[in-house]
Design a protein around this motif. Structure first.
Motif, PDB file in Angstrom:
ATOM      1  N   ASP A 178      20.873   5.198  69.755  1.00 61.27           N
ATOM      2  CA  ASP A 178      20.011   4.126  70.261  1.00 61.27           C
ATOM      3  C   ASP A 178      19.122   4.716  71.359  1.00 61.27           C
ATOM      4  O   ASP A 178      19.568   4.933  72.480  1.00 61.27           O
ATOM      5  CB  ASP A 178      20.883   2.976  70.802  1.00 61.27           C
ATOM      6  N   ASP A 218       9.289  -0.462  67.491  1.00 58.59           N
ATOM      7  CA  ASP A 218      10.369  -0.471  66.516  1.00 58.59           C
ATOM      8  C   ASP A 218      10.243   0.804  65.697  1.00 58.59           C
ATOM      9  O   ASP A 218       9.167   1.138  65.198  1.00 58.59           O
ATOM     10  CB  ASP A 218      10.281  -1.688  65.588  1.00 58.59           C
ATOM     11  N   GLY A 219      11.390   1.506  65.593  1.00 59.72           N
ATOM     12  CA  GLY A 219      11.350   2.841  64.995  1.00 59.72           C
ATOM     13  C   GLY A 219      11.276   3.881  66.102  1.00 59.72           C
ATOM     14  O   GLY A 219      10.629   4.915  65.977  1.00 59.72           O
ATOM     15  N   THR A 220      11.971   3.599  67.202  1.00 55.58           N
ATOM     16  CA  THR A 220      11.907   4.509  68.354  1.00 55.58           C
ATOM     17  C   THR A 220      12.413   5.906  68.012  1.00 55.58           C
ATOM     18  O   THR A 220      11.880   6.910  68.506  1.00 55.58           O
ATOM     19  CB  THR A 220      12.728   3.936  69.539  1.00 55.58           C
ATOM     20  N   GLY A 254      18.572  -1.174  56.166  1.00 51.71           N
ATOM     21  CA  GLY A 254      18.628  -0.736  57.555  1.00 51.71           C
ATOM     22  C   GLY A 254      20.057  -0.392  57.952  1.00 51.71           C
ATOM     23  O   GLY A 254      21.012  -0.954  57.409  1.00 51.71           O
ATOM     24  N   ARG A 279      15.738   4.545  53.348  1.00 53.67           N
ATOM     25  CA  ARG A 279      15.773   4.127  54.759  1.00 53.67           C
ATOM     26  C   ARG A 279      14.727   4.928  55.519  1.00 53.67           C
ATOM     27  O   ARG A 279      14.764   6.158  55.520  1.00 53.67           O
ATOM     28  CB  ARG A 279      17.147   4.346  55.375  1.00 53.67           C
ATOM     29  N   HIS A 294      23.164  -6.345  60.147  1.00 50.90           N
ATOM     30  CA  HIS A 294      22.944  -6.970  61.459  1.00 50.90           C
ATOM     31  C   HIS A 294      21.614  -6.478  62.013  1.00 50.90           C
ATOM     32  O   HIS A 294      21.385  -5.270  62.121  1.00 50.90           O
ATOM     33  CB  HIS A 294      24.035  -6.662  62.487  1.00 50.90           C
ATOM     34  N   ASP A 352      13.600  -7.301  66.151  1.00 56.60           N
ATOM     35  CA  ASP A 352      13.277  -6.399  65.039  1.00 56.60           C
ATOM     36  C   ASP A 352      12.794  -7.154  63.803  1.00 56.60           C
ATOM     37  O   ASP A 352      12.147  -6.560  62.943  1.00 56.60           O
ATOM     38  CB  ASP A 352      14.515  -5.598  64.616  1.00 56.60           C
TER      39      ASP A 352
HETATM   40  C1  IPD Z   1      15.995  -0.127  65.007  1.00 59.21           C
HETATM   41  C2  IPD Z   1      15.206   0.163  63.759  1.00 59.21           C
HETATM   42  C3  IPD Z   1      16.109   0.469  62.591  1.00 59.21           C
HETATM   43  C4  IPD Z   1      17.045  -0.675  62.314  1.00 59.21           C
HETATM   44  C5  IPD Z   1      17.865  -0.993  63.549  1.00 59.21           C
HETATM   45  C6  IPD Z   1      16.973  -1.230  64.750  1.00 59.21           C
HETATM   46  P1  IPD Z   1      14.595   0.361  67.249  1.00 59.21           P
HETATM   47  O1  IPD Z   1      15.156  -0.572  66.059  1.00 59.21           O
HETATM   48  O2  IPD Z   1      14.423  -0.940  63.381  1.00 59.21           O
HETATM   49  O3  IPD Z   1      15.346   0.706  61.427  1.00 59.21           O
HETATM   50  O4  IPD Z   1      17.880  -0.350  61.244  1.00 59.21           O
HETATM   51  O5  IPD Z   1      18.631  -2.147  63.327  1.00 59.21           O
HETATM   52  O6  IPD Z   1      17.793  -1.410  65.889  1.00 59.21           O
HETATM   53  O7  IPD Z   1      15.778   0.808  68.025  1.00 59.21           O
HETATM   54  O8  IPD Z   1      13.874   1.490  66.629  1.00 59.21           O
HETATM   55  O9  IPD Z   1      13.717  -0.549  68.051  1.00 59.21           O
END
Ligand code: IPD
Length: 292
Positions: A47, A93-95, A162, A188, A211, A216
Motif C-alpha cells: 500500500d 488510483d494506481g499509486t 482487482g 490485472r 473488497h 476507488d
Molecule cells: C488500489 C488500486 C488497485 C485495487 C486496490 C486499490 P490505490 O488503489 O485501485 O487496483 O485493486 O483495491 O486499493 O492504492 O492505487 O489508490
C-alpha cells in the motif's frame, strides 16, 4: 476556475468537478515526470503513498471547499467526513503503477447526494482521457458518448480482477479460478478506478474486486451503469466508509459473473433478471464462498 461564484446545484458541481480533475491531472502528471514520483512511503503492506498523492488530494480538497464549503469531503489519504452531500476522492488510483513509472493511473472523483452518486469523473492524465457521467444522463470520454461491450461469451471475454491484502488470497484465487474455468481471460492492471472506466468504455468486459474502497469505485460504478453496464448495489452491500465488494460488467456476462464472484447485481440492473435479482441482493455481500 472559469466561473465564480458557482450556483448551489448539481450542474455547477459537475462543471467545477471537470475543471478540478483536469488541473489535478496536470499536477500529478508533472509529479510523474519529476523526482517527486520517487518519494514513496508505505501505508501498509503493498500500500504505497507518494508525495504527489498528498499534493493532489490537498489541491482537490481546497478547490472544492472554496466553492462548496457546505459539502463534505472524504479522501483516500486524509479521510474526512461523510454528510448528505459528500465528495469522494482518490487523488491517484494506481499509486503502485505511478511510483514505478507506469503511466496507468488516474484521479477519481464522485459526488454523492443523499446516498446516490450524482457525478462521476475519472481522469487519466497520461492519455488525456476524461471519463464523465451524471446520473441519468449517460457517460462520456472526452465529451463523446461511450457504451459497454456487447460481449456475451466467456471464451471471448477479457475481465479484470482487482487484488488487495484486504481479502484472503484463497478468496481471490477462488474467483479467478471460477472465471478462468468459464473460459475468460482475467487480467490485472493495477488501477481499479481506471479498470471500471475501461468497462464503461467497452475496452474491458467486466471488473470484479472482492473488497474495494469507495474512493476507488463510486465514480467508476456510475460510469458503467450510465454506459449501459450492470453493477452491484455497492452502497447497499457495503458502505461509503468501510467499502465492500465491487462488480461492474457487460450485460451479456452479468449473471454468470455475479454467480462466479458471489457479488449480487443491483435489482434494477437487468430487466430480464427482475425476478431473480432481489433474491441475489438479499443474499448479501460476497462472503468468500466461491461459485454462488
Ligand atoms: C488500489 C488500486 C488497485 C485495487 C486496490 C486499490 P490505490 O488503489 O485501485 O487496483 O485493486 O483495491 O486499493 O492504492 O492505487 O489508490
Amino acid at each position: 476556475m472559469s466561473r465564480q461564484p458557482y450556483s448551489d446545484d448539481l450542474d455547477s458541481r459537475a462543471e467545477l468537478c471537470r475543471e478540478i480533475i483536469r488541473s489535478a491531472g496536470a499536477l500529478t502528471l508533472k509529479g510523474f515526470h519529476g523526482e517527486a514520483r520517487q518519494n514513496v512511503s508505505m501505508k501498509g503492506p503493498q500500500d504505497f503513498l507518494t508525495e504527489v498523492d498528498a499534493a493532489s488530494e490537498a489541491y482537490i480538497r481546497h478547490a472544492l471547499a472554496a466553492h462548496f464549503p457546505g459539502d463534505s469531503f472524504f479522501g483516500e489519504e486524509g479521510g474526512g467526513a461523510i454528510s448528505d452531500r459528500v465528495w469522494v476522492v482518490d487523488p491517484i488510483d494506481g499509486t503502485a503503477n505511478f511510483a514505478r513509472g507506469i503511466p496507468h493511473f488516474c484521479i477519481s472523483i464522485a459526488f454523492v447526494q443523499n446516498g446516490a452518486t450524482e457525478i462521476a469523473a475519472i481522469y487519466n492524465p497520461a492519455l488525456d482521457e476524461l471519463y464523465f457521467a451524471r446520473r441519468g444522463a449517460g457517460a462520456t470520454r472526452n465529451g463523446v458518448p461511450i457504451r459497454v461491450a456487447q460481449t456475451a461469451r466467456f471464451d471471448a471475454a477479457s475481465l479484470e480482477m482487482g487484488w488487495s491484502m484486504r481479502v484472503p488470497n484463497t478468496a481471490y484465487l477462488g474467483v479467478m479460478e471460477a472465471l478462468l474455468g468459464m473460459g475468460a481471460n482475467v487480467r490485472r492492471a493495477g488501477s481499479g478506478a481506471l479498470a471500471l472506466a475501461y468497462v464503461a468504455d467497452g475496452r474491458s468486459d467486466g471488473y470484479i474486486e472482492l473488497h474495494m474502497n469507495s474512493w476507488d469505485c463510486l465514480a467508476g460504478l456510475l460510469l458503467v451503469s450510465e454506459a449501459g453496464g450492470v453493477v452491484c448495489p455497492y452502497l447497499e452491500i457495503g458502505s461509503l466508509d468501510a467499502g465492500g465488494p465491487a462488480l461492474a460488467v457487460a450485460p451479456g456476462l452479468a449473471s454468470d459473473t455475479s454467480r462466479a464472484s458471489n457479488i449480487p447485481l443491483a435489482a434494477y440492473a437487468m430487466p430480464t433478471d427482475r425476478q431473480t435479482a432481489p433474491a441475489r441482493a438479499a443474499r448479501g455481500p460476497a462472503d468468500w464462498r466461491i461459485g454462488g
